[in-house]
Design a protein around this motif. Sequence first.
Motif, PDB file in Angstrom:
ATOM      1  N   TRP A 189       0.849  -1.190   0.000  1.00  0.00           N
ATOM      2  CA  TRP A 189       0.000   0.000   0.000  1.00  0.00           C
ATOM      3  C   TRP A 189       0.881   1.236   0.000  1.00  0.00           C
ATOM      4  CZ3 TRP A 189       0.031   3.315   4.358  1.00  0.00           C
ATOM      5  CH2 TRP A 189       0.685   2.815   5.499  1.00  0.00           C
ATOM      6  N   LEU A 243      -4.893   3.448   6.630  1.00  0.00           N
ATOM      7  CA  LEU A 243      -3.707   2.745   7.119  1.00  0.00           C
ATOM      8  C   LEU A 243      -2.722   3.785   7.648  1.00  0.00           C
ATOM      9  CD1 LEU A 243      -3.330   0.116   4.286  1.00  0.00           C
ATOM     10  CD2 LEU A 243      -4.016  -0.316   6.646  1.00  0.00           C
ATOM     11  N   TYR A 286      -0.888  -4.522   8.996  1.00  0.00           N
ATOM     12  CA  TYR A 286      -1.571  -3.264   8.736  1.00  0.00           C
ATOM     13  C   TYR A 286      -1.921  -2.644  10.091  1.00  0.00           C
ATOM     14  CZ  TYR A 286      -2.549  -4.811   3.899  1.00  0.00           C
ATOM     15  OH  TYR A 286      -2.460  -5.231   2.597  1.00  0.00           O
ATOM     16  N   PRO A 345      -5.972  -3.157   0.345  1.00  0.00           N
ATOM     17  CA  PRO A 345      -6.083  -1.690   0.433  1.00  0.00           C
ATOM     18  C   PRO A 345      -6.544  -1.042  -0.884  1.00  0.00           C
ATOM     19  CG  PRO A 345      -3.912  -2.476   1.133  1.00  0.00           C
ATOM     20  CD  PRO A 345      -4.573  -3.589   0.412  1.00  0.00           C
TER      21      PRO A 345
END
Length: 374
Positions: free
Chosen positions: A94, A114, A124, A156
């Motif tokens: 991500w 996040l 995460y 994500p």
Amino acid sequence: MDISAPVTRPPDLYGRPRIDSFMQKLAAFSDNAVTRLARRSTPPRRPPTPEEPVIRELVVAAKHQEAEDVVSLRLAAPDGASDGSSDGGMLPPWQPGAHIELHLPSGRKRQYSLCGDPADRHRYRIAVRRIANGGGGSAEVHDALGEGMRVAVTGPRNAFPFAAEASVLLIAGGIGITPILPMAREAVRRGLDWRLVHTGRSRGSMPFAAELAELAAAAPGRVSIRPDDESGAPEAADLLSVSPAAGAVYCCGPAPMIDGVRRAFGDSRASALHFERFAPAPITDGRPFELQLGDTGRVLPVPHDRSALDVLHEALPDVPFSCRQGFCGTCRVRVAHGHVDHRDRRLTTTERAAGAMLPCVSRAPEGERLVLEV
């Protein structure tokens, strides 16, 4: 080479100035055979279908109190939850600004930014503020989720991407620090000219104080913590005044703060504004219309200042929702009859033509009645 010169055919295999008929027939046969073979071996092309979100099961590896009414969760793959070292526990990558959707045990779905380290592929981290009069999702995270419990997650996804411009100002209000903190770390890693301002009611209500203090110590003069009870609620123009010349502004927090920054942005020296809301934007151009619940004949008036989702949820409490801003698609309903004023950022033209609607943001013209399939 003279490109104006006439083009002449080379002699054939026998030196004749014309095409050999046998070779011409042989080439045609070969071409036809190859074409037939390609048709047999190539599967028929199908129109692309929208990519379905992947739902994966994670475990709550750790839960911490980060501030008053704020807890953080570290989520890991079950086979890598103990120490985060298992290759089987690798999670999808991500970038700063990304979020995941949490599928809670009750069936509620909620989206959270996040706020950990993108380099950590085994965990995460999200942070959730308890909202006393909310829809129950935050209370469920605080009260019902504990370490060792399993929870489903999609994502994500990123609706607030960090473009990493050369100069940036990062503005966070309260829990809005969650997408901003990874952006600050990315700015440090890239050597950008950056500033960060974190506002909140009080120091005790502002999460990740220790991490922000470490960031401030490593980059003197770049981090400003501004609790309202110490310095007063800041004006938007004051927040924007510390922007580097021609810098980009990233802002996340309560709707009034974002609206103030948007109004003051034109008089600042910043060059671009990116923002993300944690609550739906106020309805400023709505017109009253009606929802009819299928063949029941029950009609729900939607006032000019309320969303169709708000009205629908009052009548049908089990109607799912998440972002309330028109990009997650959780609240999707089907309209059997009526004209929809689509205001979402999710549905395709084909989906809209098939009757799909996101009632969190989309509406109807004044006086129109939308008949829903419910």
